[in-house]
Design a protein around this motif. Structure first.
Motif, PDB file in Angstrom:
ATOM      1  N   GLU A 146      73.407  38.205-131.966  1.00 34.69           N
ATOM      2  CA  GLU A 146      74.661  37.539-132.336  1.00 34.69           C
ATOM      3  C   GLU A 146      74.589  36.885-133.715  1.00 34.69           C
ATOM      4  N   TRP A 205      79.785  32.291-128.882  1.00 34.34           N
ATOM      5  CA  TRP A 205      78.314  32.342-128.926  1.00 34.34           C
ATOM      6  C   TRP A 205      77.674  30.955-128.902  1.00 34.34           C
ATOM      7  N   ILE A 208      74.671  30.464-126.505  1.00 31.70           N
ATOM      8  CA  ILE A 208      73.439  31.137-126.954  1.00 31.70           C
ATOM      9  C   ILE A 208      72.698  30.259-127.949  1.00 31.70           C
TER      10      ILE A 208
END
Length: 361
Positions: A146, A205, A208
């Motif tokens: 990502e 994201w 994460i």
């Protein structure tokens, strides 16, 4: 190297909390030399076994022997005269762990004038420009796919953007200070565009990067600010802009997390770490919403919201919360206008609009 070291440090932390070492007390440990010293600041852990069990040493030997990066191991031992000695251990190929050199006495030293991690912050958490944060995420691409997606979005933003003719107001505050309600109310009252940092295009994201070490987490949020800056430049040419959090949040949480100890260890007022990045679009005004700790806890109860690691620590650690609040108040160029958000929504909105009217055209 910084990224690899930070991930190793975090992995060791998780391993040290496993079953075989749970009886031990775990603390953060900083190693540094006077004036910065050779190699700079080194992060580690202090593991105290109240029972002084030989199983602890064996468990550590086994754990550290599994690490290809080879972290160092020192053992501190007290004697009958209340002196403390350090023994260094080294893993030798085919020979297991062996003590290295003679034991050395540990003596007290003067406390540094400035917390030893502060000189390191511009490259590890409070990035002074876009490229410093970008370099960190570039190093993450092999193990965080990502990161490339974030960088692709950042690269679509011009490196230098200019604010339009309409005012830009950033609203900051701890969780449960009414920030979401105020930003929405103010944007409605001013017919302004409401933006958030991190922006929607990378918020998917967050989980994460929130699970990564500080250097990676802060690089992600820092680059999010540059994406928001591009959005601000476009929208402020057409209408006023309200921003729900911006660079001050990124910086204050990094400072409060990395500068261990109490308030006295924070960088002093007017230190360069509190200055706005030279290449990031500045708002015309920054408002900091505050409420008492008691009122904040009252508002949090029953909300049931998923919190980041740092928001959870705000609730559990009053010293951490105070460090965040003081860091907010020391920010400069632009500084924060503090607004008491304890009264009713209507009164807080009136106060905020009054400050805006007095400071923006």
């Amino acid at each position: 190297a910084r990224v690899r070291a930070a991930r190793l440090h975090q992995r060791l932390l998780h391993q040290l909390r496993r079953d075989s070492l749970q009886r031990c007390q775990l603390r953060r440990l900083l190693c540094y030399g006077p004036g910065g010293g050779e190699g700079g600041v080194q992060h580690g852990f202090l593991l105290h076994d109240p029972s002084d069990s030989p199983d602890t040493r064996r468990a550590l030997f086994s754990l550290l022997g599994e690490s290809p990066e080879g972290p160092r191991l020192g053992e501190f031992v007290g004697d009958a005269r209340r002196q403390v000695w350090q023994l260094l251990w080294e893993l030798r190929d085919g020979a297991g762990w062996r003590q290295v050199g003679p034991r050395e006495r540990v003596v007290s030293a003067p406390e540094p004038v400035l917390h030893p991690v502060v000189p390191d912050l511009p490259s590890s958490g409070v990035f002074p420009h876009r490229e410093a944060a970008r370099a960190v995420l570039e190093a993450c691409i092999p193990f965080i796919p990502e990161a490339q997606a974030v960088l692709d979005l950042v690269d679509q933003c011009p490196e230098q953007v200019q604010k339009g003719k309409f005012p830009v107001i950033a609203i900051e505050g701890l969780d449960a200070t009414g920030k979401t309600t105020v930003t929405q109310s103010v944007s409605d009252s001013l017919k302004a565009v409401l933006l958030k940092s991190p922006p929607a295009c990378i918020s998917q994201w967050r989980k994460i990067f929130d699970d990564e070490p500080t250097i990676i987490r802060r690089a992600f949020y820092s680059l999010g600010n540059y994406i928001v800056a591009s959005e601000i430049a476009e929208e402020s040419s057409k209408s006023p802009v309200i921003v729900d959090r911006y660079w001050h949040s990124t910086a204050t949480y990094a400072i409060a997390t990395e500068v261990t100890g109490g308030l006295q260890h924070l960088p002093p007022a007017h230190h360069p770490i509190y200055q706005w990045p030279r290449d990031l679009l500045k708002p015309d005004l920054v408002l900091l919403l505050t409420v008492s700790p008691e009122e904040r806890m009252h508002r949090i109860e029953g909300r049931g919201m998923e919190r980041t690691r740092e928001e959870a620590e705000l609730e559990a650690n009053s010293v951490f919360r105070q460090k965040v609040e003081v860091s907010y108040q020391r920010m400069e160029n632009p500084g924060c206008h503090v607004v008491d958000a304890s009264p009713s929504r209507e009164k807080v909105l009136q106060m905020v609009l009054s400050v805006i009217q007095n400071n923006c055209n």
